[in-house]
Design a protein around this motif. Structure first.
Motif: not given
Length: 435
Positions: A67-71, A76-84
Motif C-alpha cells: 500500500a502507498l498513498g498521499v495525505a 484542521n483537515f487531513l485527507t488521505v488517498s490510498i492504493v493497495s
C-alpha cells in the motif's frame, strides 16, 4: 482526495467498518491515533478524511507491504488517498492500517478531550474488483492525561539485527518505565532522560509496523506502531503539492524506477530513509524512450521531496511521458496525480526491469557528487528540528557492548524495565503490559 459515493459508477458491496482507537497523551506530548477495520476486508483503494488539527506525522501499514498513498494537511483537515495493488490493506486485525500523530498543546489541562472524526462525505473504499464498499466510520478521541508518550522511534522502519540500539523519543519516561517490543526479545533498556530511552535488541526484528508499548509504575501507558518519520526537503511552488505528504510502502527502495505520467499536472515524490544523502538523477522520457530533459538533486538523509514535473525540468510535458529516477543508493519513489478538482492520488511506480542495472559505484552521467543543485546546501536543514539527528546518547547504528554473562538473568526477556544509565545496568524482567 475523495469522490462522493453518488459519483461512483460501480456497485455497492457488503460493508466495511472503520474505527479510531481512543488514546491518551500528556500535555506537550504526541498522541498516535490509530485507524483500523473492525473485521478483515481487502481494500484496493481508499479515500477518506479527518477533522484533525496539530498534525505531526502519518504512516501506512499493509501485510503485503504494497500500500502507498498521499495525505494533504490543510488547517484542521487531513485527507488521505490510498492504493493497495495487491489489496492486502485492511486484512490485518492485529494492527491498524493507518496511524496519524497529533501534537498535544503544552497548555492543555488534564482531562481535556480532543474528538477525532471522519469527514463522512469523502469516505470511499473499494474492494479488489473495484466495487464500492458500503462503509461506516466510528470516531475516536485523544484525552490529555499524565503518562508516557512516544513521538518518534529510530530506526523506525529498518530490518535490525541482534545488538542494534533503538531510540525512543517522547515524554513522560521514568527510570522505571517498562518497554516492550511485540514478539521481540530485548537485551537491555536504558533510561536516558524523561524524553529518551535506548533499547538494545536481543533478537532480529523488522521495525516497520512493530507494536511498541511503554508503561510507567503508576499504570499510565502508551502504544505506538513504529515507522521512520522523515521531514520535508524544500517546498514545491505548486499550491497543492506543497501540502502533500507521501505515504510510501514499506518495501525497500530501488535504484532505477519509472513513473508514468497519465495527466497534467503530475508530481514526483522521492524519499531517502538512509542515514547518508542520496545522489539522484531524474530524466523525462518521451513515449518512445528518448530522453527529453534531465536534472540532478541531492536528497538528504531521512528526507522526502515532492515537486511538480515542470519544476524539475522547466519544460512542458504531456500525458504518456515517463519519468525515470536513478540513484546511487536505493530510494523510494512514487507519482502524485492531481485531477481538475485539485484532489490528489498516488501513482504506483514500476521498476525499470528492462534497463541495465545501475552500478552503485558509478553515478549517472553529469552527476557530480561534489556539486549540488543551485541553492541546495547539504548542511542546511528545513526549518524546524532535525528529525534525523539523534539526541546525545548512543548512536542508533551502533551495536551496544554485549551484556555481562554473569549479570544477565537466564534467557532474554521480551520486556524490560528501564534502568538509570550505568556501565553494568541490565534489563530486569517485569510482568506483561496490559492493553
Amino acid at each position: 482526495a475523495a469522490l462522493p459515493l453518488a459519483a461512483a459508477a460501480v456497485p455497492l458491496v457488503a460493508g466495511v467498518e472503520l474505527g479510531i482507537r481512543n488514546v491518551s497523551a500528556p500535555a506537550g506530548g504526541t498522541a498516535q491515533v490509530q485507524v483500523a477495520v473492525t473485521e478483515p476486508k481487502p481494500i484496493s483503494t481508499g479515500d477518506f478524511g479527518f477533522d484533525f488539527g496539530d498534525f505531526a506525522g502519518i504512516a501506512l501499514f499493509s501485510p503485503g507491504s504494497d500500500a502507498l498513498g498521499v495525505a494533504v494537511a490543510q488547517g484542521n483537515f487531513l485527507t488521505v488517498s490510498i492504493v493497495s495493488p495487491a489489496a492486502t490493506l485492511g486484512t490485518d486485525l492485529d494492527a491498524p492500517f493507518l496511524t496519524v500523530s497529533k501534537r498535544i498543546p503544552a497548555t492543555a489541562p488534564a482531562g481535556t478531550t480532543f474528538p477525532i472524526g471522519f469527514l463522512g462525505a469523502g469516505l470511499r473504499l473499494l474492494d479488489p474488483s473495484g466495487a464500492v464498499y458500503l462503509a461506516t466510520a466510528n470516531p475516536g478521541s485523544v484525552q490529555v492525561a499524565p503518562g508516557p508518550s512516544i513521538d518518534t522511534v529510530r530506526p523506525g522502519s529498518a530490518d535490525l539485527t541482534e545488538g542494534s540500539v533503538v531510540r525512543l523519543t517522547g515524554q513522560g519516561f521514568t527510570p522505571r518505565t517498562k518497554v516492550r517490543f511485540d514478539e521481540t526479545l530485548l537485551a537491555d533498556v536504558q533510561y536516558v532522560d524523561s524524553q529518551h530511552i535506548d533499547v538494545v535488541l536481543a533478537s532480529p526484528v523488522r521495525m516497520h509496523g512493530l507494536r511498541i508499548k511503554a508503561e510507567n509504575p503508576d499504570g499510565s501507558r502508551t502504544r505506538y506502531y513504529s515507522y521512520e518519520r522523515t521531514q520535508r526537503q524544500g517546498t514545491s511552488a505548486d499550491p497543492i503539492l506543497r501540502n502533500v505528504v507521501p505515504l510510501f510502502s514499506s518495501r525497500p527502495g530501488t535504484d532505477d524506477t519509472l513513473v508514468d505520467i497519465a495527466s497534467v499536472p503530475t508530481g514526483l515524490a522521492l524519499q531517502n530513509l538512509e542515514t547518508t544523502p542520496a545522489l539522484v538523477h531524474v530524466e523525462l522520457l518521451a513515449p518512445d524512450g528518448k530522453a527529453l530533459a534531465a536534472t540532478n538533486l541531492l536528497l538528504q538523509r531521512q528526507r522526502f521531496v515532492v515537486s511538480e514535473i515542470s519544476e524539475l525540468f522547466n519544460i512542458q510535458y504531456a500525458p504518456s511521458m515517463v519519468v525515470r529516477v536513478t540513484s546511487h543508493k536505493p530510494i523510494q519513489v512514487m507519482g502524485v496525480a492531481i485531477d481538475p478538482s485539485g484532489d490528489v492520488t498516488p501513482v504506483v511506480p514500476r521498476n525499470n526491469a528492462v534497463a541495465p542495472g545501475l552500478d552503485p559505484n558509478a553515478l549517472p552521467p553529469g552527476l557530480d557528487p561534489n556539486a549540488l543543485p543551485p541553492g541546495l546546501d547539504p548542511s542546511a536543514l528545513p526549518p524546524g528540528p532535525d528529525a534525523s539527528a539523534l539526541p546525545p546518547g548512543p548512536d542508533a547504528s551502533a551495536v551496544a557492548p554485549g551484556p555481562d554473562a554473569s549479570a544477565v538473568p537466564p534467557g532474554p526477556d521480551a520486556s524490560a524495565v528501564a534502568q538509570s544509565p550505568g556501565p553494568s545496568a541490565v534489563a530486569q524482567s517485569p510482568g506483561p503490559i496490559a492493553g
